[in-house]
Design a protein around this motif. Sequence first.
Motif, short mmCIF file in Angstrom:
data_model
loop_
_atom_site.label_atom_id
_atom_site.label_comp_id
_atom_site.label_asym_id
_atom_site.label_seq_id
_atom_site.Cartn_x
_atom_site.Cartn_y
_atom_site.Cartn_z
N LYS A 129 4.00 1.85 69.68
CA LYS A 129 3.09 2.99 69.59
C LYS A 129 1.94 2.82 70.56
O LYS A 129 1.52 1.69 70.86
CB LYS A 129 2.57 3.15 68.16
N GLN A 130 1.45 3.92 71.06
CA GLN A 130 0.44 3.93 72.11
C GLN A 130 -0.89 4.43 71.56
O GLN A 130 -1.03 5.61 71.23
CB GLN A 130 0.91 4.79 73.29
N ALA A 131 -1.83 3.53 71.44
CA ALA A 131 -3.14 3.87 70.87
C ALA A 131 -3.80 4.95 71.71
O ALA A 131 -3.88 4.87 72.93
CB ALA A 131 -4.03 2.63 70.82
N GLY A 132 -4.29 5.98 71.02
CA GLY A 132 -5.03 7.04 71.71
C GLY A 132 -4.16 8.12 72.32
O GLY A 132 -4.67 9.14 72.77
N ASN A 133 -2.84 7.91 72.33
CA ASN A 133 -1.94 8.91 72.89
C ASN A 133 -1.28 9.67 71.75
O ASN A 133 -0.27 9.24 71.20
CB ASN A 133 -0.88 8.24 73.78
N GLN A 134 -1.85 10.82 71.42
CA GLN A 134 -1.37 11.59 70.28
C GLN A 134 -0.01 12.25 70.54
O GLN A 134 0.69 12.63 69.60
CB GLN A 134 -2.40 12.67 69.94
N LYS A 135 0.35 12.39 71.81
CA LYS A 135 1.59 13.08 72.15
C LYS A 135 2.80 12.14 72.21
O LYS A 135 3.93 12.60 72.28
CB LYS A 135 1.44 13.80 73.49
N SER A 136 2.55 10.84 72.21
CA SER A 136 3.66 9.89 72.31
C SER A 136 4.47 9.85 71.02
O SER A 136 3.94 10.04 69.92
CB SER A 136 3.14 8.48 72.64
N GLU A 139 6.54 3.90 65.54
CA GLU A 139 5.85 4.91 64.72
C GLU A 139 6.79 5.55 63.71
O GLU A 139 6.40 5.76 62.54
CB GLU A 139 5.25 5.99 65.62
N ASP A 152 6.17 5.27 59.71
CA ASP A 152 5.95 6.49 58.92
C ASP A 152 6.80 6.49 57.65
O ASP A 152 6.33 6.86 56.57
CB ASP A 152 6.28 7.73 59.76
#
Length: 248
Positions: free
Chosen positions: A20-27, A32, A36
């Motif tokens: 997961k890529q911190a700060g990248n809401q579109k990834s 993730e 979830d």
Amino acid sequence: MRNIQLIIEYDGSRYDGWQKQAGNQKSVTIQEKIEDVLNKMENETATVIGAARTEAGVHAYKQVANFTTNSNLKVYEIKQYLNRFLPRDIAVLEALEVPERFHASFNAASFEYEYKISIGEVPSVFERKYNYYCFKRPDIAKMKEAAKFLIGKHDFKAFSDNKRMKKSTEREIYSLEIYGDEKEIVITVHGDDFWPHMVRIMVGTLLEVGLSKIEPIEMKRILESKDREKAGETIEAKGLFLTEVHYK
């Protein structure tokens, strides 16, 4: 807290890699998606640690991961729950309880990957997501000759896309095998560790040898140059599969 190990298979085609890529809401990443589902399973925040941080578009036959949980569910129930709610392009093949100190990434000793190249006049409709396509058949004998220079412990800086890499670029390749027939070539590589794009650059360079764009001896010179500009292209991710993670 219990420590649970997972063996995971996934089709990476529609994901931005494992991590997961911190700060990248579109990834959208494999990690993730699994977290979830786990978070809903026991209403607790799970962090899934992957052995290999596969890149966007890369697939896995046997990714290894672990997470800690307070859940009382049996391991087969955890496996069933994950497979029930995960997308169909991610599957948990095994779930087992491991010692508290087990860490999927830190304890990994070596990794194996394979890269698939299709050959033919017309690209296969059914292989388009999982094989790199090549119209002309590469010379496997030349590729094998060039591959010999990559075996062993070397500075692989020429095969790194990260010009600012501060970590050591020395790695050890234990084996690099190339085999195939008239329709497909498969390249398998086993090494102590790989950074992003490293395998894809190695394969891209080997393919240039196979297509007679460079001679096999050039592989030795490229390796010794430590210059990324001397190596071949970063070949497409879709043909790359993580096949095995080895532990001591």
